[in-house]
Design a protein around this motif. Structure first.
Motif, PDB file in Angstrom:
ATOM      1  N   GLN A 187     -18.240 -44.496 -39.529  1.00  0.00           N
ATOM      2  CA  GLN A 187     -18.317 -43.546 -38.420  1.00  0.00           C
ATOM      3  C   GLN A 187     -17.361 -43.938 -37.302  1.00  0.00           C
TER       4      GLN A 187
ATOM      5  N   ASP B   8     -18.213 -22.700 -33.004  1.00  0.00           N
ATOM      6  CA  ASP B   8     -18.958 -23.203 -34.155  1.00  0.00           C
ATOM      7  C   ASP B   8     -17.990 -23.675 -35.231  1.00  0.00           C
TER       8      ASP B   8
ATOM      9  N   SER C 114     -22.500 -25.743 -38.053  1.00  0.00           N
ATOM     10  CA  SER C 114     -23.098 -26.184 -36.796  1.00  0.00           C
ATOM     11  C   SER C 114     -24.199 -25.241 -36.332  1.00  0.00           C
ATOM     12  N   SER C 115     -24.236 -24.019 -36.879  1.00  0.00           N
ATOM     13  CA  SER C 115     -25.261 -23.020 -36.597  1.00  0.00           C
ATOM     14  C   SER C 115     -25.476 -22.209 -37.875  1.00  0.00           C
TER      15      SER C 115
ATOM     16  N   GLU D  22     -22.769 -31.770 -37.102  1.00  0.00           N
ATOM     17  CA  GLU D  22     -23.390 -32.286 -35.879  1.00  0.00           C
ATOM     18  C   GLU D  22     -22.319 -32.576 -34.821  1.00  0.00           C
TER      19      GLU D  22
ATOM     20  N   ILE E 290     -21.180 -34.552 -31.790  1.00  0.00           N
ATOM     21  CA  ILE E 290     -21.494 -35.806 -31.119  1.00  0.00           C
ATOM     22  C   ILE E 290     -21.433 -35.627 -29.615  1.00  0.00           C
TER      23      ILE E 290
ATOM     24  N   PHE F 236     -17.218 -33.836 -33.658  1.00  0.00           N
ATOM     25  CA  PHE F 236     -18.289 -33.455 -34.579  1.00  0.00           C
ATOM     26  C   PHE F 236     -18.144 -34.239 -35.874  1.00  0.00           C
ATOM     27  N   ARG F 237     -19.191 -34.210 -36.679  1.00  0.00           N
ATOM     28  CA  ARG F 237     -19.169 -34.917 -37.957  1.00  0.00           C
ATOM     29  C   ARG F 237     -20.102 -34.212 -38.934  1.00  0.00           C
ATOM     30  N   SER F 238     -19.895 -34.479 -40.221  1.00  0.00           N
ATOM     31  CA  SER F 238     -20.756 -33.935 -41.268  1.00  0.00           C
ATOM     32  C   SER F 238     -20.743 -34.891 -42.450  1.00  0.00           C
TER      33      SER F 238
ATOM     34  N   VAL G 280     -25.355 -29.847 -42.465  1.00  0.00           N
ATOM     35  CA  VAL G 280     -25.305 -29.791 -40.998  1.00  0.00           C
ATOM     36  C   VAL G 280     -23.989 -30.353 -40.483  1.00  0.00           C
TER      37      VAL G 280
END
Length: 255
Positions: free
Chosen positions: A6, A65, A109-110, A169, A171, A176-178, A167
């Protein structure tokens, strides 16, 4: 280990964000306010492979998104249906589909239906139920959708497709990350990882990355040998099968 990946991914994305002004100008010229990076772009699998996960990291310079999709490798697939005949079940009907992805994954993200119209989701094939399965030949009088549904059920049972999206997500406001989970029997080949930034139900930017899954070790050697000398490989396979059969009959011989 995962924490280290990460941090590495975020460092890669941060470095990209901090690129020189000239490079940023090129990105802005091409209207690409989105960056992504994978924790690895090459996975080697052997006989002990039990599945793995890779991390996708990204950054965007505006609110919106993000949808991530992973698909590949693609190949024709024949789906057969058994029917009862003379007291036994035999394959009697079949449909072949072209360019079927061996693995498909999507994360958002949604909820998909909230961030894009159905027409866009269908056009981009976002969601396992929207993966295009084009029939190239029929050997049935039944409904092709039944065969498509059977193919989806089979891939979902093997964790190669997922009916529920993963998802993405955030941060913070920009990063963002997945997590992309790959099962033990994930097919080898070339994959395409794609991320899209959607603002007001419109795709504003798209980025893609390549992922390669390859055999390693003894299984890779066998695969290479089989491709290099198909005739000799076939002879050896038949010989081994005959020897195994003979040994089995000898071991279980009565008396």
């Amino acid at each position: 280990m995962r924490r280290g990946l990460q941090l590495l991914g975020m460092a890669v994305v941060a470095a990209a964000i901090a690129m020189p002004a000239a490079s940023r100008a090129v990105a802005q010229e091409h209207d690409e306010p989105l960056l992504i990076a994978l924790s690895t772009q090459r996975i080697e699998i052997d006989s002990n492979f039990a599945g793995t996960s890779i991390l996708l990291f990204g950054a965007t310079d505006m609110a919106g998104d993000v949808v991530v999709s992973v698909r590949g490798p693609e190949e024709p697939v024949v789906v057969r249906r058994k029917l009862r005949s003379v007291g036994i079940w035999v394959n009697q009907e079949a449909i072949a589909f072209r360019n079927v992805p061996g693995y498909y994954f999507v994360a958002t993200s949604s909820p998909l239906e909230e961030i894009a119209p159905v027409e866009l989701l269908d056009r981009k094939q976002l969601g396992s139920e929207r993966v295009l399965l084009e029939a190239i030949w029929f050997d049935t009088s039944g409904d092709a959708d039944e065969f498509r549904a059977a193919l989806h059920r089979d891939r979902e049972r093997e964790s190669l497709y997922r009916s529920e999206p993963g998802v993405v997500e955030f941060i913070d406001e920009r990063l963002f990350r997945s997590t992309i989970d790959l099962p033990a029997h994930v097919p080898t080949g070339d994959y395409v990882v794609e991320a899209m930034l959607l603002v007001d139900s419109q795709v504003l930017s798209t980025r893609s990355a390549a992922l390669s899954i390859e055999k390693a070790g003894f299984s890779a050697d066998i695969s290479t040998f089989a491709r290099a000398d198909e005739i000799l490989y076939g002879i050896i396979a038949i010989a081994l099968a005959l020897v195994a059969g003979w040994l089995g009959s000898f071991a279980f011989r009565k008396g």
